[in-house]
Design a protein around this motif. Sequence first.
Motif, PDB file in Angstrom:
ATOM      1  N   VAL A  34      -1.584   5.846  -1.328  1.00 41.42           N
ATOM      2  CA  VAL A  34      -0.499   5.973  -2.300  1.00 41.42           C
ATOM      3  C   VAL A  34       0.666   6.703  -1.644  1.00 41.42           C
ATOM      4  N   PHE A  35       1.883   6.132  -1.804  1.00 35.71           N
ATOM      5  CA  PHE A  35       3.087   6.769  -1.256  1.00 35.71           C
ATOM      6  C   PHE A  35       4.292   6.318  -2.054  1.00 35.71           C
ATOM      7  N   LYS A  36       5.426   6.980  -1.832  1.00 32.87           N
ATOM      8  CA  LYS A  36       6.672   6.599  -2.499  1.00 32.87           C
ATOM      9  C   LYS A  36       7.563   5.896  -1.480  1.00 32.87           C
ATOM     10  N   ASN A  37       8.186   4.802  -1.925  1.00 31.38           N
ATOM     11  CA  ASN A  37       9.103   4.093  -1.033  1.00 31.38           C
ATOM     12  C   ASN A  37      10.483   4.753  -1.080  1.00 31.38           C
ATOM     13  N   LEU A  38      11.459   4.187  -0.393  1.00 41.55           N
ATOM     14  CA  LEU A  38      12.798   4.772  -0.337  1.00 41.55           C
ATOM     15  C   LEU A  38      13.484   4.815  -1.696  1.00 41.55           C
ATOM     16  N   LYS A  39      13.082   3.956  -2.607  1.00 42.57           N
ATOM     17  CA  LYS A  39      13.651   3.929  -3.955  1.00 42.57           C
ATOM     18  C   LYS A  39      12.969   4.921  -4.891  1.00 42.57           C
ATOM     19  N   GLY A  40      11.942   5.623  -4.394  1.00 40.87           N
ATOM     20  CA  GLY A  40      11.211   6.583  -5.202  1.00 40.87           C
ATOM     21  C   GLY A  40      10.102   5.957  -6.027  1.00 40.87           C
ATOM     22  N   GLU A  41       9.828   4.672  -5.809  1.00 40.89           N
ATOM     23  CA  GLU A  41       8.762   3.986  -6.529  1.00 40.89           C
ATOM     24  C   GLU A  41       7.419   4.302  -5.885  1.00 40.89           C
ATOM     25  N   THR A  42       6.405   4.493  -6.703  1.00 45.85           N
ATOM     26  CA  THR A  42       5.063   4.738  -6.184  1.00 45.85           C
ATOM     27  C   THR A  42       4.444   3.404  -5.776  1.00 45.85           C
ATOM     28  N   ILE A  43       3.973   3.361  -4.547  1.00 50.40           N
ATOM     29  CA  ILE A  43       3.343   2.161  -4.004  1.00 50.40           C
ATOM     30  C   ILE A  43       1.888   2.477  -3.705  1.00 50.40           C
ATOM     31  N   GLU A  44       1.012   1.545  -4.081  1.00 45.24           N
ATOM     32  CA  GLU A  44      -0.403   1.646  -3.725  1.00 45.24           C
ATOM     33  C   GLU A  44      -0.711   0.477  -2.814  1.00 45.24           C
ATOM     34  N   ALA A  45      -1.439   0.755  -1.734  1.00 47.08           N
ATOM     35  CA  ALA A  45      -1.740  -0.290  -0.757  1.00 47.08           C
ATOM     36  C   ALA A  45      -3.099  -0.035  -0.129  1.00 47.08           C
ATOM     37  N   VAL A  46      -3.633  -1.088   0.489  1.00 48.32           N
ATOM     38  CA  VAL A  46      -4.839  -0.952   1.300  1.00 48.32           C
ATOM     39  C   VAL A  46      -4.443  -1.249   2.748  1.00 48.32           C
ATOM     40  N   GLU A  47      -5.168  -0.651   3.657  1.00 48.42           N
ATOM     41  CA  GLU A  47      -4.850  -0.789   5.076  1.00 48.42           C
ATOM     42  C   GLU A  47      -5.595  -1.977   5.680  1.00 48.42           C
ATOM     43  N   LEU A  48      -4.882  -2.716   6.528  1.00 50.99           N
ATOM     44  CA  LEU A  48      -5.447  -3.849   7.230  1.00 50.99           C
ATOM     45  C   LEU A  48      -5.013  -3.724   8.686  1.00 50.99           C
ATOM     46  N   LYS A  49      -5.981  -3.541   9.586  1.00 51.81           N
ATOM     47  CA  LYS A  49      -5.663  -3.306  10.995  1.00 51.81           C
ATOM     48  C   LYS A  49      -5.906  -4.537  11.844  1.00 51.81           C
ATOM     49  N   THR A  50      -4.954  -4.805  12.737  1.00 52.95           N
ATOM     50  CA  THR A  50      -5.140  -5.803  13.785  1.00 52.95           C
ATOM     51  C   THR A  50      -5.007  -5.043  15.107  1.00 52.95           C
ATOM     52  N   GLU A  51      -5.064  -5.762  16.211  1.00 53.40           N
ATOM     53  CA  GLU A  51      -5.003  -5.099  17.510  1.00 53.40           C
ATOM     54  C   GLU A  51      -3.689  -4.347  17.732  1.00 53.40           C
ATOM     55  N   ASP A  52      -2.584  -4.897  17.210  1.00 49.02           N
ATOM     56  CA  ASP A  52      -1.290  -4.297  17.491  1.00 49.02           C
ATOM     57  C   ASP A  52      -0.519  -3.821  16.267  1.00 49.02           C
ATOM     58  N   THR A  53      -1.050  -4.063  15.055  1.00 47.01           N
ATOM     59  CA  THR A  53      -0.304  -3.735  13.839  1.00 47.01           C
ATOM     60  C   THR A  53      -1.233  -3.183  12.772  1.00 47.01           C
ATOM     61  N   ILE A  54      -0.711  -2.222  12.023  1.00 45.35           N
ATOM     62  CA  ILE A  54      -1.385  -1.738  10.818  1.00 45.35           C
ATOM     63  C   ILE A  54      -0.550  -2.228   9.639  1.00 45.35           C
ATOM     64  N   TYR A  55      -1.162  -3.061   8.814  1.00 46.95           N
ATOM     65  CA  TYR A  55      -0.500  -3.573   7.628  1.00 46.95           C
ATOM     66  C   TYR A  55      -0.925  -2.742   6.430  1.00 46.95           C
ATOM     67  N   LEU A  56       0.027  -2.371   5.595  1.00 45.65           N
ATOM     68  CA  LEU A  56      -0.275  -1.795   4.300  1.00 45.65           C
ATOM     69  C   LEU A  56      -0.017  -2.908   3.297  1.00 45.65           C
ATOM     70  N   VAL A  57      -1.083  -3.417   2.711  1.00 42.22           N
ATOM     71  CA  VAL A  57      -0.998  -4.540   1.790  1.00 42.22           C
ATOM     72  C   VAL A  57      -0.900  -3.985   0.376  1.00 42.22           C
ATOM     73  N   LYS A  58       0.230  -4.285  -0.293  1.00 42.77           N
ATOM     74  CA  LYS A  58       0.467  -3.763  -1.637  1.00 42.77           C
ATOM     75  C   LYS A  58      -0.616  -4.223  -2.596  1.00 42.77           C
ATOM     76  N   ILE A  59      -1.053  -3.301  -3.430  1.00 40.28           N
ATOM     77  CA  ILE A  59      -2.079  -3.585  -4.429  1.00 40.28           C
ATOM     78  C   ILE A  59      -1.411  -4.022  -5.722  1.00 40.28           C
ATOM     79  N   SER A  60      -1.985  -5.032  -6.315  1.00 37.95           N
ATOM     80  CA  SER A  60      -1.560  -5.498  -7.632  1.00 37.95           C
ATOM     81  C   SER A  60      -2.777  -6.093  -8.313  1.00 37.95           C
ATOM     82  N   LYS A  61      -2.647  -6.405  -9.580  1.00 35.30           N
ATOM     83  CA  LYS A  61      -3.762  -7.049 -10.281  1.00 35.30           C
ATOM     84  C   LYS A  61      -4.067  -8.393  -9.642  1.00 35.30           C
ATOM     85  N   SER A  62      -3.032  -9.080  -9.186  1.00 34.63           N
ATOM     86  CA  SER A  62      -3.275 -10.389  -8.586  1.00 34.63           C
ATOM     87  C   SER A  62      -4.018 -10.266  -7.256  1.00 34.63           C
TER      88      SER A  62
END
Length: 106
Positions: A34-62
Amino acid sequence: MLRKLVDYKKLDHKLGALLIETYSDGYGDDDIIVFKNLKGETIEAVELKTEDTIYLVKISKSLSNFIANFEENIEKELEKVAQPVDAENQNYESDNEAKFDSEDHD
C-alpha cells in the motif's frame, strides 16, 4: 532494477501467466503493498518480479476475479475452439435435406 506500476489489464500474456503462476491461490494481506501516488491516492498492489523488473500490479476487484476465474475461463475458451460434432445435429441436417427434396418435387 527497474520498477513499474501497471494495471493487470495492460500486462502482456507472458506477464499475465507469471502473475497467475505467482498468485495461483490468490493473494493475501501479506502480499499487498500500500502506498500513495503523486496525486495522494492510496494504491494497493501486488509485486511481480522478473529478471530485470519489479512490477507493482494494481489491485482491483477485477484482478481478484481474474485470478479466481482464470482456469474456468481458459477451459471455456478451449471448449469454444474445439467443440465436437454432435451426431444429433448431423441427423437434423439430413432430415432437413429430405424435407427440401420432397418439397422440391411438389
